[in-house]
Design a protein around this motif. Structure first.
Motif, PDB file in Angstrom:
ATOM      1  N   ASN A  97       0.811  -1.225   0.000  1.00  0.00           N
ATOM      2  CA  ASN A  97       0.000   0.000   0.000  1.00  0.00           C
ATOM      3  C   ASN A  97       0.847   1.278   0.000  1.00  0.00           C
ATOM      4  OD1 ASN A  97      -2.942  -1.102   0.627  1.00  0.00           O
ATOM      5  ND2 ASN A  97      -1.539  -2.202   1.986  1.00  0.00           N
ATOM      6  N   ARG A  98       2.100   1.165  -0.356  1.00  0.00           N
ATOM      7  CA  ARG A  98       3.022   2.301  -0.252  1.00  0.00           C
ATOM      8  C   ARG A  98       2.540   3.518  -1.034  1.00  0.00           C
ATOM      9  NH1 ARG A  98       7.189  -0.339  -1.114  1.00  0.00           N
ATOM     10  NH2 ARG A  98       8.018  -0.447   0.998  1.00  0.00           N
ATOM     11  N   GLU A  99       2.096   3.326  -2.258  1.00  0.00           N
ATOM     12  CA  GLU A  99       1.675   4.467  -3.087  1.00  0.00           C
ATOM     13  C   GLU A  99       0.442   5.157  -2.504  1.00  0.00           C
ATOM     14  OE1 GLU A  99       2.414   1.508  -4.234  1.00  0.00           O
ATOM     15  OE2 GLU A  99       4.161   1.823  -5.540  1.00  0.00           O
ATOM     16  N   ASP A 100      -0.524   4.374  -2.020  1.00  0.00           N
ATOM     17  CA  ASP A 100      -1.732   4.962  -1.446  1.00  0.00           C
ATOM     18  C   ASP A 100      -1.432   5.707  -0.142  1.00  0.00           C
ATOM     19  OD1 ASP A 100      -3.187   3.946  -3.525  1.00  0.00           O
ATOM     20  OD2 ASP A 100      -4.043   2.263  -2.401  1.00  0.00           O
ATOM     21  N   ILE A 101      -0.522   5.151   0.647  1.00  0.00           N
ATOM     22  CA  ILE A 101      -0.132   5.831   1.891  1.00  0.00           C
ATOM     23  C   ILE A 101       0.517   7.175   1.569  1.00  0.00           C
ATOM     24  CG2 ILE A 101       1.364   5.725   3.916  1.00  0.00           C
ATOM     25  CD1 ILE A 101       1.073   2.686   3.840  1.00  0.00           C
ATOM     26  N   CYS A 102       1.435   7.166   0.618  1.00  0.00           N
ATOM     27  CA  CYS A 102       2.123   8.410   0.241  1.00  0.00           C
ATOM     28  C   CYS A 102       1.140   9.430  -0.319  1.00  0.00           C
ATOM     29  CB  CYS A 102       3.217   8.119  -0.780  1.00  0.00           C
ATOM     30  SG  CYS A 102       4.658   7.264  -0.095  1.00  0.00           S
ATOM     31  N   ALA A 103       0.227   8.989  -1.170  1.00  0.00           N
ATOM     32  CA  ALA A 103      -0.743   9.909  -1.771  1.00  0.00           C
ATOM     33  C   ALA A 103      -1.665  10.494  -0.709  1.00  0.00           C
ATOM     34  CB  ALA A 103      -1.559   9.177  -2.839  1.00  0.00           C
ATOM     35  N   SER A 104      -2.117   9.663   0.227  1.00  0.00           N
ATOM     36  CA  SER A 104      -3.023  10.134   1.273  1.00  0.00           C
ATOM     37  C   SER A 104      -2.313  11.062   2.249  1.00  0.00           C
ATOM     38  CB  SER A 104      -3.614   8.937   2.025  1.00  0.00           C
ATOM     39  OG  SER A 104      -4.346   8.096   1.164  1.00  0.00           O
ATOM     40  N   PHE A 105      -1.075  10.719   2.584  1.00  0.00           N
ATOM     41  CA  PHE A 105      -0.293  11.564   3.494  1.00  0.00           C
ATOM     42  C   PHE A 105       0.013  12.915   2.848  1.00  0.00           C
ATOM     43  CE2 PHE A 105       4.005  12.824   5.043  1.00  0.00           C
ATOM     44  CZ  PHE A 105       3.653  13.141   6.350  1.00  0.00           C
ATOM     45  N   GLN A 106       0.427  12.881   1.596  1.00  0.00           N
ATOM     46  CA  GLN A 106       0.735  14.129   0.894  1.00  0.00           C
ATOM     47  C   GLN A 106      -0.508  15.004   0.781  1.00  0.00           C
ATOM     48  OE1 GLN A 106       3.573  14.466  -2.481  1.00  0.00           O
ATOM     49  NE2 GLN A 106       1.748  14.766  -3.732  1.00  0.00           N
ATOM     50  N   LYS A 107      -1.637  14.415   0.475  1.00  0.00           N
ATOM     51  CA  LYS A 107      -2.888  15.183   0.376  1.00  0.00           C
ATOM     52  C   LYS A 107      -3.220  15.842   1.708  1.00  0.00           C
ATOM     53  CE  LYS A 107      -7.840  14.855  -0.700  1.00  0.00           C
ATOM     54  NZ  LYS A 107      -8.251  15.517   0.550  1.00  0.00           N
ATOM     55  N   THR A 108      -2.994  15.137   2.806  1.00  0.00           N
ATOM     56  CA  THR A 108      -3.270  15.704   4.126  1.00  0.00           C
ATOM     57  C   THR A 108      -2.416  16.945   4.378  1.00  0.00           C
ATOM     58  OG1 THR A 108      -3.825  13.507   4.994  1.00  0.00           O
ATOM     59  CG2 THR A 108      -3.314  15.225   6.596  1.00  0.00           C
ATOM     60  N   LEU A 109      -1.130  16.861   4.059  1.00  0.00           N
ATOM     61  CA  LEU A 109      -0.242  18.014   4.251  1.00  0.00           C
ATOM     62  C   LEU A 109      -0.668  19.187   3.373  1.00  0.00           C
ATOM     63  CD1 LEU A 109       3.301  16.329   4.413  1.00  0.00           C
ATOM     64  CD2 LEU A 109       1.822  17.022   6.305  1.00  0.00           C
ATOM     65  N   ILE A 110      -1.011  18.902   2.134  1.00  0.00           N
ATOM     66  CA  ILE A 110      -1.429  19.972   1.223  1.00  0.00           C
ATOM     67  C   ILE A 110      -2.749  20.590   1.685  1.00  0.00           C
ATOM     68  CG2 ILE A 110      -2.150  20.480  -1.148  1.00  0.00           C
ATOM     69  CD1 ILE A 110      -0.158  18.332  -2.067  1.00  0.00           C
ATOM     70  N   ASP A 111      -3.662  19.769   2.171  1.00  0.00           N
ATOM     71  CA  ASP A 111      -4.926  20.294   2.706  1.00  0.00           C
ATOM     72  C   ASP A 111      -4.666  21.272   3.847  1.00  0.00           C
ATOM     73  OD1 ASP A 111      -6.439  18.806   0.952  1.00  0.00           O
ATOM     74  OD2 ASP A 111      -6.944  17.229   2.390  1.00  0.00           O
ATOM     75  N   ILE A 112      -3.742  20.912   4.730  1.00  0.00           N
ATOM     76  CA  ILE A 112      -3.413  21.782   5.862  1.00  0.00           C
ATOM     77  C   ILE A 112      -2.838  23.103   5.363  1.00  0.00           C
ATOM     78  CG2 ILE A 112      -1.918  22.037   7.878  1.00  0.00           C
ATOM     79  CD1 ILE A 112      -2.086  18.965   8.202  1.00  0.00           C
ATOM     80  N   LEU A 113      -1.913  23.021   4.412  1.00  0.00           N
ATOM     81  CA  LEU A 113      -1.281  24.234   3.869  1.00  0.00           C
ATOM     82  C   LEU A 113      -2.307  25.146   3.198  1.00  0.00           C
ATOM     83  CD1 LEU A 113       1.970  22.746   2.279  1.00  0.00           C
ATOM     84  CD2 LEU A 113       1.839  24.203   4.306  1.00  0.00           C
ATOM     85  N   LEU A 114      -3.130  24.566   2.356  1.00  0.00           N
ATOM     86  CA  LEU A 114      -4.049  25.370   1.556  1.00  0.00           C
ATOM     87  C   LEU A 114      -5.197  25.946   2.382  1.00  0.00           C
ATOM     88  CD1 LEU A 114      -3.892  26.040  -1.516  1.00  0.00           C
ATOM     89  CD2 LEU A 114      -2.356  24.227  -0.766  1.00  0.00           C
ATOM     90  N   SER A 115      -5.609  25.247   3.426  1.00  0.00           N
ATOM     91  CA  SER A 115      -6.728  25.753   4.233  1.00  0.00           C
ATOM     92  C   SER A 115      -6.368  27.096   4.866  1.00  0.00           C
ATOM     93  CB  SER A 115      -7.099  24.736   5.316  1.00  0.00           C
ATOM     94  OG  SER A 115      -6.053  24.565   6.252  1.00  0.00           O
ATOM     95  N   LYS A 116      -5.143  27.218   5.357  1.00  0.00           N
ATOM     96  CA  LYS A 116      -4.721  28.489   5.968  1.00  0.00           C
ATOM     97  C   LYS A 116      -4.416  29.551   4.917  1.00  0.00           C
ATOM     98  CE  LYS A 116      -5.170  27.113  10.180  1.00  0.00           C
ATOM     99  NZ  LYS A 116      -4.214  27.298  11.266  1.00  0.00           N
ATOM    100  N   LEU A 117      -3.902  29.134   3.771  1.00  0.00           N
ATOM    101  CA  LEU A 117      -3.616  30.099   2.710  1.00  0.00           C
ATOM    102  C   LEU A 117      -4.915  30.703   2.181  1.00  0.00           C
ATOM    103  CD1 LEU A 117      -1.493  31.450   0.923  1.00  0.00           C
ATOM    104  CD2 LEU A 117      -1.700  29.527  -0.666  1.00  0.00           C
ATOM    105  N   VAL A 118      -5.935  29.879   2.006  1.00  0.00           N
ATOM    106  CA  VAL A 118      -7.249  30.384   1.580  1.00  0.00           C
ATOM    107  C   VAL A 118      -7.782  31.383   2.602  1.00  0.00           C
ATOM    108  CG1 VAL A 118      -9.664  29.732   1.248  1.00  0.00           C
ATOM    109  CG2 VAL A 118      -7.857  28.378   0.179  1.00  0.00           C
ATOM    110  N   LYS A 119      -7.641  31.061   3.867  1.00  0.00           N
ATOM    111  CA  LYS A 119      -8.105  31.947   4.924  1.00  0.00           C
ATOM    112  C   LYS A 119      -7.359  33.284   4.891  1.00  0.00           C
ATOM    113  CE  LYS A 119      -9.014  32.003   9.913  1.00  0.00           C
ATOM    114  NZ  LYS A 119      -8.923  31.217  11.186  1.00  0.00           N
TER     115      LYS A 119
END
Length: 342
Positions: A239-261
């Motif tokens: 499941n390495r690719e799915d873990i990396c994709a999900s983890f990366q998406k989480t980090l990007i979500d955190i970054l973008l949520s504050k930038l939008v704000k």
């Protein structure tokens, strides 16, 4: 008469020198240090020793490629900090000694300001889009995660920043945790392209205002992998690719949520990103997506200007040179810069 600036960058493990003429890049030379991969991170003592070996040939090569003699230099810009003290000391000492021997002024540059202004480096024969002041910059790297309001080349205000780990550090440490190697950001980004970003969920912090936190998401991944591996030793391999994709998406979500704000609070629509993590393909795609959705003017740096490089130091130094700033001979490097940008 044109101003010719030699920029020197030595904040971490890359020795770099660049030459610009009125913001037009003439050369940009970088010597990287592969030795750190064996240790899973940068070893400060090894980095400073490598800088001592690289600084003279790198500067010589930059001047040669630019077709510029030392007598033509208007100023020498160097990174004062933040960064590894031993590495910074090499670049700072060399710049001051060269400037003194030539009778050329030196200008000190905050490494982070270089990332903020990387989009203002011009290349001969190429048209570039430059953000208009004021603009917001999401500054993301191995040591920093900040939202910065840039009012002019010399005026900055940090609107939000991480209260613990930087996003690049989260990439690197979690890559090491999963046995993917160092540096972790490029590896996770590559594997994430083949994975399902919605398959796994990781915790997101609830931090007030515009500040960030990435320590919790690292812990979430650690416990997730530990628990899944306990029941299925082959879980990571399968499941390495799915873990990396999900983890990366989480980090990007955190970054973008504050930038939008931040964009909503300030009303600013020119949005840039900078720093090593700005090379991440997932983040770049999401920036463009948010830009289309929210009416932003998005500015993405060229890949060669995302990592540590002297071109950004030279252009930041150019603006400071025009403003009349000069570095004293007794100026010392700083591993940390407290508060807002100097």
């Amino acid at each position: 008469m044109a101003d010719i600036i030699l920029g020197i960058e030595s904040s971490c493990d890359d020795t770099s020198a660049a030459v610009i003429r009125d913001r037009v890049l003439l050369s940009n030379v970088i010597a990287s240090q592969d030795v750190h991969k064996a240790y899973g991170g940068v070893v400060p003592e090894l980095a400073s020793r490598a800088h001592e070996l690289n600084i003279v040939p790198v500067v010589s090569e930059a001047l040669k490629r630019a077709g510029v003699g030392v007598s033509s230099l208007s100023a020498i810009a160097f990174t004062r900090g933040p960064g590894l003290l031993g590495s910074l000391l090499v670049g700072t000492s060399f710049a001051k000694a060269l400037g003194l021997s030539l009778g050329v002024p030196t200008v000190m540059v905050n490494h982070l300001q270089g990332h903020l202004l990387a989009g203002f480096v011009r290349e001969d024969g190429r048209q570039i889009r430059e953000p208009s002041f004021p603009y917001l910059c999401l500054l993301v790297s191995g040591g920093n995660s900040q939202i910065v309001r840039v009012d002019s080349p010399l005026e900055y205000r940090i609107l939000g920043q991480t209260i613990d780990d930087a996003v690049g550090e989260a990439f690197d440490k979690c890559s090491k945790m999963m046995g993917l190697g160092y540096p972790g950001g490029p590896v996770i980004d590559r594997l994430a392209k083949s994975g399902d970003p919605s398959r796994f969920k990781f915790s997101k912090p609830s931090i007030p205002g515009l500040d960030y936190s990435f320590s919790g998401v690292k812990t979430s991944l650690l416990y997730f992998v530990r628990d899944r591996m306990a029941g299925d030793p082959s879980f990571m391999d399968n499941n390495r690719e799915d873990i990396c994709a999900s983890f990366q998406k989480t980090l990007i979500d955190i970054l973008l949520s504050k930038l939008v704000k931040a964009a909503d609070l300030t009303g600013i629509r020119d949005i840039a990103i900078g720093g090593g993590v700005s090379a991440n393909s997932g983040l770049r795609a999401r920036m463009l997506e948010e830009g289309r959705k929210r009416g932003w003017n998005v500015f993405l740096p060229e890949f060669k200007f995302t990592t540590d490089n002297a071109a950004m130091i030279a252009v930041a130094g150019y603006f400071r040179y025009l403003a009349g700033e000069r570095a004293a001979l007794d100026v010392a490097p700083l591993s940390r810069i407290v508060g807002n940008f100097y």
